[in-house]
Design a protein around this motif. Sequence first.
Motif, PDB file in Angstrom:
ATOM      1  N   MET A   1      20.371 -19.287  -0.414  1.00 49.29           N
ATOM      2  CA  MET A   1      20.598 -20.600   0.184  1.00 49.29           C
ATOM      3  C   MET A   1      21.866 -20.540   1.034  1.00 49.29           C
ATOM      4  SD  MET A   1      20.169 -23.742   0.860  1.00 49.29           S
ATOM      5  CE  MET A   1      18.840 -24.355  -0.144  1.00 49.29           C
ATOM      6  N   PRO A   2      21.726 -20.318   2.347  1.00 49.35           N
ATOM      7  CA  PRO A   2      22.900 -20.214   3.206  1.00 49.35           C
ATOM      8  C   PRO A   2      23.502 -21.559   3.601  1.00 49.35           C
ATOM      9  CG  PRO A   2      20.929 -19.929   4.509  1.00 49.35           C
ATOM     10  CD  PRO A   2      20.476 -20.044   3.077  1.00 49.35           C
ATOM     11  N   LEU A   3      22.835 -22.664   3.250  1.00 47.55           N
ATOM     12  CA  LEU A   3      23.357 -23.978   3.621  1.00 47.55           C
ATOM     13  C   LEU A   3      24.538 -24.354   2.749  1.00 47.55           C
ATOM     14  CD1 LEU A   3      20.062 -26.068   4.025  1.00 47.55           C
ATOM     15  CD2 LEU A   3      21.190 -24.580   5.694  1.00 47.55           C
ATOM     16  N   THR A   4      25.523 -24.980   3.373  1.00 48.35           N
ATOM     17  CA  THR A   4      26.629 -25.547   2.610  1.00 48.35           C
ATOM     18  C   THR A   4      26.220 -26.922   2.086  1.00 48.35           C
ATOM     19  OG1 THR A   4      27.596 -26.685   4.525  1.00 48.35           O
ATOM     20  CG2 THR A   4      28.259 -24.383   4.138  1.00 48.35           C
ATOM     21  N   GLN A   5      26.997 -27.447   1.155  1.00 49.00           N
ATOM     22  CA  GLN A   5      26.701 -28.788   0.650  1.00 49.00           C
ATOM     23  C   GLN A   5      26.878 -29.827   1.757  1.00 49.00           C
ATOM     24  OE1 GLN A   5      28.664 -29.645  -3.082  1.00 49.00           O
ATOM     25  NE2 GLN A   5      27.890 -27.771  -4.032  1.00 49.00           N
ATOM     26  N   GLU A   6      27.741 -29.570   2.709  1.00 50.40           N
ATOM     27  CA  GLU A   6      27.896 -30.481   3.847  1.00 50.40           C
ATOM     28  C   GLU A   6      26.627 -30.486   4.702  1.00 50.40           C
ATOM     29  OE1 GLU A   6      30.850 -31.312   7.690  1.00 50.40           O
ATOM     30  OE2 GLU A   6      31.163 -29.552   6.406  1.00 50.40           O
ATOM     31  N   MET A   7      26.051 -29.305   4.927  1.00 55.60           N
ATOM     32  CA  MET A   7      24.794 -29.244   5.678  1.00 55.60           C
ATOM     33  C   MET A   7      23.679 -29.964   4.935  1.00 55.60           C
ATOM     34  SD  MET A   7      24.745 -25.291   6.982  1.00 55.60           S
ATOM     35  CE  MET A   7      25.858 -24.682   8.256  1.00 55.60           C
ATOM     36  N   LEU A   8      23.633 -29.768   3.624  1.00 59.95           N
ATOM     37  CA  LEU A   8      22.615 -30.433   2.823  1.00 59.95           C
ATOM     38  C   LEU A   8      22.775 -31.943   2.927  1.00 59.95           C
ATOM     39  CD1 LEU A   8      20.257 -29.803   0.974  1.00 59.95           C
ATOM     40  CD2 LEU A   8      21.833 -29.784  -0.963  1.00 59.95           C
ATOM     41  N   ALA A   9      24.013 -32.400   2.926  1.00 63.62           N
ATOM     42  CA  ALA A   9      24.271 -33.833   3.078  1.00 63.62           C
ATOM     43  C   ALA A   9      23.761 -34.339   4.417  1.00 63.62           C
ATOM     44  CB  ALA A   9      25.772 -34.107   2.940  1.00 63.62           C
ATOM     45  N   ASP A  10      23.966 -33.553   5.473  1.00 63.52           N
ATOM     46  CA  ASP A  10      23.517 -33.955   6.807  1.00 63.52           C
ATOM     47  C   ASP A  10      22.008 -33.880   6.965  1.00 63.52           C
ATOM     48  OD1 ASP A  10      26.099 -34.456   7.566  1.00 63.52           O
ATOM     49  OD2 ASP A  10      26.387 -32.555   8.607  1.00 63.52           O
ATOM     50  N   ALA A  11      21.334 -33.186   6.072  1.00 62.94           N
ATOM     51  CA  ALA A  11      19.872 -33.152   6.095  1.00 62.94           C
ATOM     52  C   ALA A  11      19.267 -34.294   5.292  1.00 62.94           C
ATOM     53  CB  ALA A  11      19.366 -31.820   5.543  1.00 62.94           C
ATOM     54  N   LEU A  12      19.988 -34.738   4.252  1.00 63.54           N
ATOM     55  CA  LEU A  12      19.429 -35.693   3.303  1.00 63.54           C
ATOM     56  C   LEU A  12      20.011 -37.093   3.420  1.00 63.54           C
ATOM     57  CD1 LEU A  12      19.243 -33.386   0.149  1.00 63.54           C
ATOM     58  CD2 LEU A  12      17.484 -33.855   1.864  1.00 63.54           C
ATOM     59  N   GLY A  13      20.865 -37.329   4.407  1.00 62.89           N
ATOM     60  CA  GLY A  13      21.427 -38.661   4.588  1.00 62.89           C
ATOM     61  C   GLY A  13      22.375 -39.072   3.477  1.00 62.89           C
ATOM     62  N   LEU A  14      23.105 -38.108   2.927  1.00 65.17           N
ATOM     63  CA  LEU A  14      24.049 -38.359   1.851  1.00 65.17           C
ATOM     64  C   LEU A  14      25.442 -37.911   2.277  1.00 65.17           C
ATOM     65  CD1 LEU A  14      21.846 -36.887  -1.031  1.00 65.17           C
ATOM     66  CD2 LEU A  14      22.139 -39.321  -0.487  1.00 65.17           C
ATOM     67  N   THR A  15      26.438 -38.185   1.458  1.00 69.75           N
ATOM     68  CA  THR A  15      27.776 -37.660   1.710  1.00 69.75           C
ATOM     69  C   THR A  15      27.937 -36.344   0.953  1.00 69.75           C
ATOM     70  OG1 THR A  15      28.805 -38.748  -0.198  1.00 69.75           O
ATOM     71  CG2 THR A  15      28.668 -40.019   1.874  1.00 69.75           C
ATOM     72  N   PRO A  16      28.802 -35.447   1.432  1.00 71.30           N
ATOM     73  CA  PRO A  16      29.030 -34.199   0.694  1.00 71.30           C
ATOM     74  C   PRO A  16      29.487 -34.432  -0.739  1.00 71.30           C
ATOM     75  CG  PRO A  16      29.905 -34.021   2.918  1.00 71.30           C
ATOM     76  CD  PRO A  16      29.513 -35.458   2.735  1.00 71.30           C
ATOM     77  N   VAL A  17      30.294 -35.466  -0.955  1.00 70.53           N
ATOM     78  CA  VAL A  17      30.770 -35.771  -2.307  1.00 70.53           C
ATOM     79  C   VAL A  17      29.599 -36.126  -3.214  1.00 70.53           C
ATOM     80  CG1 VAL A  17      32.136 -37.377  -3.695  1.00 70.53           C
ATOM     81  CG2 VAL A  17      33.075 -36.468  -1.565  1.00 70.53           C
ATOM     82  N   HIS A  18      28.689 -36.941  -2.689  1.00 71.27           N
ATOM     83  CA  HIS A  18      27.527 -37.348  -3.493  1.00 71.27           C
ATOM     84  C   HIS A  18      26.625 -36.153  -3.782  1.00 71.27           C
ATOM     85  CE1 HIS A  18      24.608 -40.948  -4.262  1.00 71.27           C
ATOM     86  NE2 HIS A  18      24.806 -40.199  -5.331  1.00 71.27           N
ATOM     87  N   VAL A  19      26.428 -35.293  -2.787  1.00 65.96           N
ATOM     88  CA  VAL A  19      25.624 -34.094  -3.000  1.00 65.96           C
ATOM     89  C   VAL A  19      26.234 -33.237  -4.102  1.00 65.96           C
ATOM     90  CG1 VAL A  19      24.943 -31.884  -1.976  1.00 65.96           C
ATOM     91  CG2 VAL A  19      24.612 -33.994  -0.695  1.00 65.96           C
ATOM     92  N   ASN A  20      27.533 -33.044  -4.047  1.00 65.63           N
ATOM     93  CA  ASN A  20      28.211 -32.243  -5.068  1.00 65.63           C
ATOM     94  C   ASN A  20      28.017 -32.836  -6.459  1.00 65.63           C
ATOM     95  OD1 ASN A  20      31.022 -31.722  -6.692  1.00 65.63           O
ATOM     96  ND2 ASN A  20      30.396 -29.939  -5.502  1.00 65.63           N
ATOM     97  N   ARG A  21      28.138 -34.153  -6.573  1.00 65.01           N
ATOM     98  CA  ARG A  21      27.950 -34.798  -7.874  1.00 65.01           C
ATOM     99  C   ARG A  21      26.538 -34.586  -8.404  1.00 65.01           C
ATOM    100  NH1 ARG A  21      30.786 -40.597  -6.353  1.00 65.01           N
ATOM    101  NH2 ARG A  21      32.972 -39.941  -6.603  1.00 65.01           N
ATOM    102  N   MET A  22      25.559 -34.727  -7.531  1.00 71.56           N
ATOM    103  CA  MET A  22      24.171 -34.593  -7.958  1.00 71.56           C
ATOM    104  C   MET A  22      23.847 -33.154  -8.361  1.00 71.56           C
ATOM    105  SD  MET A  22      22.883 -37.628  -7.913  1.00 71.56           S
ATOM    106  CE  MET A  22      24.522 -38.056  -8.543  1.00 71.56           C
ATOM    107  N   ILE A  23      24.418 -32.190  -7.642  1.00 74.02           N
ATOM    108  CA  ILE A  23      24.183 -30.786  -7.991  1.00 74.02           C
ATOM    109  C   ILE A  23      24.834 -30.465  -9.331  1.00 74.02           C
ATOM    110  CG2 ILE A  23      24.739 -28.407  -7.348  1.00 74.02           C
ATOM    111  CD1 ILE A  23      24.327 -29.232  -4.437  1.00 74.02           C
ATOM    112  N   GLN A  24      26.043 -30.968  -9.545  1.00 75.10           N
ATOM    113  CA  GLN A  24      26.698 -30.754 -10.839  1.00 75.10           C
ATOM    114  C   GLN A  24      25.890 -31.370 -11.977  1.00 75.10           C
ATOM    115  OE1 GLN A  24      29.187 -28.739 -11.273  1.00 75.10           O
ATOM    116  NE2 GLN A  24      29.412 -28.387  -9.065  1.00 75.10           N
ATOM    117  N   GLN A  25      25.299 -32.560 -11.713  1.00 75.54           N
ATOM    118  CA  GLN A  25      24.476 -33.205 -12.735  1.00 75.54           C
ATOM    119  C   GLN A  25      23.234 -32.372 -13.027  1.00 75.54           C
ATOM    120  OE1 GLN A  25      25.160 -36.157 -14.528  1.00 75.54           O
ATOM    121  NE2 GLN A  25      23.468 -35.294 -15.713  1.00 75.54           N
TER     122      GLN A  25
END
Length: 243
Positions: free
Chosen positions: A181-205
């Motif tokens: 998975m070469p995408l950063t969490q910031e890229m994932l956020a920009d794909a899913l309409g979320l913030t990087p902070v929220h993406v990080n929280r969801m991945i940790q969960q």
Amino acid sequence: MTRPMTAVASDEGIAPAILRLSALASLDNADLALLRNAMDAPRIYPVRHTFLTLGRPIAEPLLLLQGWAARVRILPDGRRQFMSFYLPGDVIGVSHQAMPLASATVMALTECTVCPAPPAPAGSGLAQAYAVAEALDEAYLLGHVVQLGRLNAQERISDFLLEIYERLSLAGLTVGGSFEMPLTQEMLADALGLTPVHVNRMIQQARRDGELMWKSGRVLLRDPERTARSIGRHSPQVTGTAR
């Protein structure tokens, strides 16, 4: 369901792009020869290379052999939306118009190797593979509409990772439930309409819940089928898909 890959099953070191196209339709020796001849002239492009620019002419369709690219729209204030991703075996710049214009900018997210996508003779297995690939592309885009419009943050991430897992599996680029998975969490956020902070929280969960591991650029989905059931995900059919 996937079609049998009898024409390439015994070929060692098969390119992921050929494996993926062979999973979409049965390719005969003539189809494989067209692909291999095209691959004899690969082009390597660096990260952030622009393959297509919104509104500009498309010179030729390109078959992605290695790497990741993405359709992206950048807003005047710098915000960006990744609309879809290109993985090995995908064709960049498909169009059936005489003078096609790009409907989105396509840029390399990693170093990418491409070659011209060989024209497919009418009625050939390669033509069928291209047709199924187009139908799948549309199915995934429609899935993203549901993803962004109705799924919560955790479901969006799970749905996205399952899509990538399914697509990479067709190209032989998964091991068990894991994939690069070469995408950063910031890229994932920009794909899913979320913030990087929220993406990080969801991945940790998800990690705490035992659903996935994400470490050193590699994702492991511990039980993809269970995750798919939990979010009601139905994978597009590889064969028999209609546009």
